[in-house]
Motif scaffolding. Structure first.
Motif, PDB file in Angstrom:
ATOM      1  N   MET A 104       4.138   5.225   1.038  1.00  0.00           N
ATOM      2  CA  MET A 104       4.118   3.938   0.203  1.00  0.00           C
ATOM      3  C   MET A 104       4.703   2.871   0.408  1.00  0.00           C
ATOM      4  O   MET A 104       3.957   1.662   0.518  1.00  0.00           O
ATOM      5  N   TRP A 105       5.927   2.759   1.194  1.00  0.00           N
ATOM      6  CA  TRP A 105       6.511   1.450   1.545  1.00  0.00           C
ATOM      7  C   TRP A 105       5.785   0.897   3.083  1.00  0.00           C
ATOM      8  O   TRP A 105       5.638  -0.046   3.096  1.00  0.00           O
ATOM      9  N   GLY A 106       5.431   2.041   3.842  1.00  0.00           N
ATOM     10  CA  GLY A 106       5.065   1.588   5.170  1.00  0.00           C
ATOM     11  C   GLY A 106       3.763   1.434   5.179  1.00  0.00           C
ATOM     12  O   GLY A 106       3.101   0.359   5.865  1.00  0.00           O
ATOM     13  N   VAL A 107       3.039   1.820   4.227  1.00  0.00           N
ATOM     14  CA  VAL A 107       1.305   1.371   4.399  1.00  0.00           C
ATOM     15  C   VAL A 107       1.011   0.943   3.010  1.00  0.00           C
ATOM     16  O   VAL A 107       0.328  -0.304   3.243  1.00  0.00           O
ATOM     17  N   PHE A 108       1.336   1.139   2.003  1.00  0.00           N
ATOM     18  CA  PHE A 108       0.870   0.659   0.717  1.00  0.00           C
ATOM     19  C   PHE A 108       1.310  -0.910   0.411  1.00  0.00           C
ATOM     20  O   PHE A 108       0.485  -1.699   0.202  1.00  0.00           O
ATOM     21  N   PHE A 109       2.593  -0.773   0.331  1.00  0.00           N
ATOM     22  CA  PHE A 109       3.321  -2.103   0.347  1.00  0.00           C
ATOM     23  C   PHE A 109       2.958  -3.322   1.272  1.00  0.00           C
ATOM     24  O   PHE A 109       2.592  -4.428   0.902  1.00  0.00           O
ATOM     25  N   VAL A 110       2.907  -2.736   2.449  1.00  0.00           N
ATOM     26  CA  VAL A 110       2.695  -3.692   3.593  1.00  0.00           C
ATOM     27  C   VAL A 110       1.344  -4.196   3.708  1.00  0.00           C
ATOM     28  O   VAL A 110       0.864  -5.284   3.527  1.00  0.00           O
ATOM     29  N   GLY A 111       0.482  -3.101   3.424  1.00  0.00           N
ATOM     30  CA  GLY A 111      -1.023  -3.408   3.224  1.00  0.00           C
ATOM     31  C   GLY A 111      -1.559  -4.389   1.863  1.00  0.00           C
ATOM     32  O   GLY A 111      -2.368  -5.179   2.010  1.00  0.00           O
ATOM     33  N   ALA A 112      -0.852  -3.973   0.756  1.00  0.00           N
ATOM     34  CA  ALA A 112      -0.927  -4.661  -0.470  1.00  0.00           C
ATOM     35  C   ALA A 112      -0.639  -6.351  -0.089  1.00  0.00           C
ATOM     36  O   ALA A 112      -1.238  -7.350  -0.714  1.00  0.00           O
ATOM     37  N   MET A 113       0.462  -6.216   0.495  1.00  0.00           N
ATOM     38  CA  MET A 113       0.937  -7.965   0.682  1.00  0.00           C
ATOM     39  C   MET A 113      -0.028  -8.601   1.621  1.00  0.00           C
ATOM     40  O   MET A 113      -0.346  -9.799   1.395  1.00  0.00           O
ATOM     41  N   LEU A 114      -0.637  -8.023   2.659  1.00  0.00           N
ATOM     42  CA  LEU A 114      -1.522  -8.581   3.545  1.00  0.00           C
ATOM     43  C   LEU A 114      -2.625  -8.885   2.860  1.00  0.00           C
ATOM     44  O   LEU A 114      -3.485  -9.845   3.036  1.00  0.00           O
ATOM     45  N   GLY A 115      -2.954  -7.838   1.935  1.00  0.00           N
ATOM     46  CA  GLY A 115      -4.346  -7.965   1.213  1.00  0.00           C
ATOM     47  C   GLY A 115      -4.245  -9.314   0.100  1.00  0.00           C
ATOM     48  O   GLY A 115      -5.384  -9.679  -0.112  1.00  0.00           O
ATOM     49  N   MET A 116      -3.082  -9.542  -0.100  1.00  0.00           N
ATOM     50  CA  MET A 116      -3.150 -10.541  -1.423  1.00  0.00           C
ATOM     51  C   MET A 116      -2.777 -12.306  -0.311  1.00  0.00           C
ATOM     52  O   MET A 116      -3.285 -13.107  -0.801  1.00  0.00           O
ATOM     53  N   LEU A 117      -2.054 -12.113   0.660  1.00  0.00           N
ATOM     54  CA  LEU A 117      -1.759 -13.105   1.520  1.00  0.00           C
ATOM     55  C   LEU A 117      -2.995 -13.615   2.124  1.00  0.00           C
ATOM     56  O   LEU A 117      -3.371 -14.864   2.163  1.00  0.00           O
ATOM     57  N   LEU A 118      -3.772 -12.929   2.961  1.00  0.00           N
ATOM     58  CA  LEU A 118      -4.816 -13.347   3.517  1.00  0.00           C
ATOM     59  C   LEU A 118      -5.909 -13.882   2.687  1.00  0.00           C
ATOM     60  O   LEU A 118      -6.523 -14.899   3.108  1.00  0.00           O
ATOM     61  N   PRO A 119      -6.541 -13.336   1.954  1.00  0.00           N
ATOM     62  CA  PRO A 119      -7.417 -13.949   0.877  1.00  0.00           C
ATOM     63  C   PRO A 119      -7.066 -15.275   0.376  1.00  0.00           C
ATOM     64  O   PRO A 119      -7.788 -16.172  -0.081  1.00  0.00           O
ATOM     65  N   THR A 120      -5.676 -15.302  -0.287  1.00  0.00           N
ATOM     66  CA  THR A 120      -5.480 -16.545  -0.981  1.00  0.00           C
ATOM     67  C   THR A 120      -5.292 -17.632   0.055  1.00  0.00           C
ATOM     68  O   THR A 120      -5.577 -18.835  -0.252  1.00  0.00           O
ATOM     69  N   ILE A 121      -4.696 -17.611   1.305  1.00  0.00           N
ATOM     70  CA  ILE A 121      -4.637 -18.663   2.025  1.00  0.00           C
ATOM     71  C   ILE A 121      -6.087 -18.989   2.661  1.00  0.00           C
ATOM     72  O   ILE A 121      -6.278 -20.148   2.877  1.00  0.00           O
TER      73      ILE A 121
END
Length: 492
Positions: free
Chosen positions: A302-319
């Protein structure tokens, strides 16, 4: 031996936890084995996560209002949701019982909570905004232009993608494993392509602006509504209070007592029964040690895959969206946000990046479509199978005999519903309805997890964070209802 838990459901049968090596059929778990065999349910959740919120609602809000005052909502939502996911999965790993069935143990019993929970999930996602948005992307990919307002063809593409989901599950031996493999390819391709695109297009100053926006507490920007923020909070990471609808994959993966409970096979798989009631483990030295191992694997997933992936998944499209706004001098709208980035990149860099961005958008929205559509069918199947002896007798203990006919019925219903509104409006509706779950399920989870075998029970501060989920997401839902009926609770 049995372990009583709650009301209106049979006691849990008590037996030893399996070892991770027994479940995954390996001799040891190192880094390679962790990636190849153990990680999985988080990828299915991440495939849904990097979707409507990340490609539509997040970029729409940032594109219209900037990062500051919006980004911190994203970060808090992702942190609270990941913790909530762990607590939902804790129950599954400790009992082999999926949440929609487990809720039936909470007073007054299953006759209230199980049907209500199925209805909440269906009501939240039946609008099909995730499907309609994917259809818009496919239309642009085929025709090289944005679909005109009210066009029928994008909706037909959306229906075709629903059929693709049906074929993926039908062709599987084990449905959860097929979804894992599909999301390995989808999520991996999405994140790598997004990263390369952002490195090529987005200046480093914009990267810093995005990161700074995540960690800067600030008042929401003028003009944004709490309903918009609620949609963003609800669909950042996953689906706020309704995240439990995906956590049943830990049972099918075989985590902990899920290994004893069974899984849903695909049409090509062997006939497989699922236990009508859960199982748990005794409080002894052997099982305490095994529980700690399973819990560490759950945290890693959950923390190593889901959280990290979710934050990258929001950062990259928004920038990327923020840079598209800076290049074009225009701001996205509800109608054009699914293809806004592709249009701007096409104007600035030529057709190659136009099509790359379109393919990326279709993959992102299809990964969401794959997870949500299957999860609605799965939740209903588990609920009906777990609570109805008559149904179990009718389908002769084979959940597939309910799963696939219901999937076809749901496909037809969604095909009708997606004709009713703009895709992004449908997604905002679903996101705010997801926040409804935060008013209920944290407290149901506190009731259940506090009655697990002692080694599996949460620590006291875990309950505090579950209450924070209630306060944060619940506020946005109450505001959504107030706004729907007349005046929102707050304006900015």
């Amino acid at each position: 031996m049995t372990h009583p838990l709650g009301v209106s459901r049979p006691d849990l049968v008590v037996t030893d936890l399996p070892t991770p090596e027994e479940v995954f059929k390996i001799s040891r778990i190192g880094p390679r084995e962790l990636v190849k065999y153990v990680v999985g349910p988080s990828l299915i959740a991440l495939g849904i996560s990097i979707g409507s919120g990340e490609w539509l609602l997040g970029p729409l809000s940032v594109g219209q209002y900037g990062f500051v005052g919006v980004g911190w909502v994203i970060l808090i939502s992702a942190l609270l949701q990941t913790f909530y996911n762990v607590e939902c999965a804790r129950y599954v790993v400790a009992t082999g019982e999926v949440p929609v069935v487990g809720w039936g143990r909470v007073p007054p019993g299953w006759r209230l909570w199980v049907p209500l929970s199925v209805l909440v999930v269906i009501f939240a996602f039946i609008a099909g905004g995730w499907a309609a948005s994917a259809g818009q992307g496919v239309y642009a990919l085929v025709h090289g232009t944005i679909a005109p307002a009210g066009a029928e063809e994008p909706r037909l593409w959306a229906i075709a993608l629903l059929v693709v989901v049906f074929l993926i599950t039908a062709g599987a031996r084990r449905i959860s494993r097929a979804l894992e493999l599909a999301n390995w390819m989808l999520v991996g391709s999405i994140l790598v392509t997004l990263l390369l695109l952002c490195v090529f297009v987005v200046p480093w100053s914009m990267w810093w602006e995005g990161l700074r926006g995540f960690v800067t507490p600030a008042a929401p920007p003028k003009g944004i509504t709490a309903t918009q923020l609620g949609g963003l909070a609800g669909f950042t990471a996953l689906a706020s209070g309704l995240n439990w609808y995906v956590m049943g994959h830990y049972r099918d993966k075989g985590y902990g007592m899920g290994y004893r409970a069974g899984f849903i096979s695909g049409m090509r798989g062997e006939r497989r029964e699922i236990l009508a009631s859960g199982v748990t483990f005794p409080d002894d030295d052997l099982n305490r040690g095994l529980w700690r191992r399973w819990y560490r694997l759950l945290l890693t997933d959950m923390w190593g895959v889901f959280f990290v992936g979710a934050m990258l998944g929001m950062l990259l499209p928004t920038i990327l969206m923020s840079q598209a706004v800076a290049m074009s001098g225009e701001r996205p709208t509800r109608a054009d946000v699914p293809t806004f980035i592709a249009s701007v990149l096409g104007q600035e860099y030529g057709p190659a990046l136009f099509y790359v961005a379109l393919v990326l958008g279709v993959l992102i929205l299809f990964s969401t479509q794959l997870g949500i559509f299957e999860a609605m069918v799965r939740v209903t199947t588990d609920a009906a199978h777990g609570t109805s002896p008559r149904l179990r007798a009718l389908i002769e203990g084979d959940p597939r005999r309910f799963y696939y006919p219901f999937m076809i019925v749901l496909l037809v219903v969604i095909s009708v519903v997606i004709h009713l509104s703009l895709p992004v409006a449908l997604v905002e509706w679903s996101a705010n309805m997801s926040n409804l779950g935060a008013l209920l399920y944290p407290f149901l989870l506190i009731y259940l997890n506090s009655r697990l075998p002692r080694p599996a029970r949460p620590r006291p501060w875990h309950y505090v964070i579950l209450v924070l989920n209630f306060l944060f997401f619940g506020f946005f839902f109450v505001n959504f209802i107030a706004d729907f009926l007349g005046d929102p609770l707050v304006t900015f």
